[in-house]
Design a protein around this motif. Sequence first.
Motif, PDB file in Angstrom:
ATOM      1  N   PHE A 128       1.265  -1.387   0.277  1.00 25.73           N
ATOM      2  CA  PHE A 128       0.515  -0.042   0.061  1.00 25.73           C
ATOM      3  C   PHE A 128       0.831   1.330   0.109  1.00 25.73           C
ATOM      4  CE2 PHE A 128      -3.185  -2.941   1.802  1.00 25.73           C
ATOM      5  CZ  PHE A 128      -4.198  -1.881   0.809  1.00 25.73           C
ATOM      6  N   HIS A 145       1.693   4.948   1.037  1.00 27.40           N
ATOM      7  CA  HIS A 145       1.591   5.352   3.221  1.00 27.40           C
ATOM      8  C   HIS A 145      -0.016   5.784   3.284  1.00 27.40           C
ATOM      9  CE1 HIS A 145       5.621   4.743   2.238  1.00 27.40           C
ATOM     10  NE2 HIS A 145       5.410   4.441   3.698  1.00 27.40           N
ATOM     11  N   ASP A 146      -0.691   6.693   2.825  1.00 25.37           N
ATOM     12  CA  ASP A 146      -2.036   6.339   2.868  1.00 25.37           C
ATOM     13  C   ASP A 146      -2.902   6.346   2.710  1.00 25.37           C
ATOM     14  OD1 ASP A 146      -1.954   6.894  -0.409  1.00 25.37           O
ATOM     15  OD2 ASP A 146      -2.752   9.078  -0.439  1.00 25.37           O
ATOM     16  N   ASP A 147      -3.090   5.191   2.082  1.00 24.74           N
ATOM     17  CA  ASP A 147      -3.844   3.283   2.026  1.00 24.74           C
ATOM     18  C   ASP A 147      -4.858   4.033   0.183  1.00 24.74           C
ATOM     19  OD1 ASP A 147      -2.914   2.496   3.716  1.00 24.74           O
ATOM     20  OD2 ASP A 147      -4.255   3.145   5.637  1.00 24.74           O
ATOM     21  N   ARG A 148      -4.050   5.080  -0.108  1.00 28.38           N
ATOM     22  CA  ARG A 148      -5.553   5.726  -1.504  1.00 28.38           C
ATOM     23  C   ARG A 148      -5.074   4.159  -2.679  1.00 28.38           C
ATOM     24  NH1 ARG A 148      -4.361  11.324  -2.268  1.00 28.38           N
ATOM     25  NH2 ARG A 148      -5.989  10.995  -4.159  1.00 28.38           N
ATOM     26  N   ILE A 181      -1.540   0.978  -4.226  1.00 29.77           N
ATOM     27  CA  ILE A 181      -1.637  -0.024  -4.303  1.00 29.77           C
ATOM     28  C   ILE A 181      -0.585  -0.512  -5.646  1.00 29.77           C
ATOM     29  CG2 ILE A 181      -1.326  -2.819  -3.951  1.00 29.77           C
ATOM     30  CD1 ILE A 181      -4.467  -2.398  -3.028  1.00 29.77           C
ATOM     31  N   ALA A 186      -6.772   2.013  -4.778  1.00 32.35           N
ATOM     32  CA  ALA A 186      -6.976   1.132  -3.863  1.00 32.35           C
ATOM     33  C   ALA A 186      -8.534   0.611  -2.669  1.00 32.35           C
ATOM     34  CB  ALA A 186      -6.186   1.063  -2.112  1.00 32.35           C
TER      35      ALA A 186
END
Length: 145
Positions: A26, A28-31, A33, A47
Amino acid sequence: RVWNAETGKKELMLEGHTSRVTSASFSHDDRHIISSSYDKTVRVWNAEIGKEELMLEGHIDWVISASFSHDDRHIVSSSDDNTVRVWNVEIGKEELMLEGHTNRVNSASFSHDGRYIVSSSDDNTVRVWNAEIGKEELMLEGHTN
């Protein structure tokens, strides 16, 4: 595939690579992959919906690993072509090719502040690079296998 860690259920299937996928992680902002593959590409996926947003091509052999910088603006990838490459996510272009390893590069990642890249290789070395200009700053030797 993306799995829900709490339920164990499959959430997304990321389809696009044409050969083995070697790494995935992921942003770092999880938006997003990121994934790397034996098809010589790095891909960036949304993501939330699993849509491919970016395909990075330039390595001439298998891509072994890929990871985001801490600010998610750059990607570093390592390859069986003995190189490390730095990509600008916003424009989708290669910015630097780091050469010096004499065998497959197994991993590469940015330092937390983004100033350095560290890479490891089957040439039994770990190298530290200046992430802005691509200059090798340090070569650590001592591994024998």
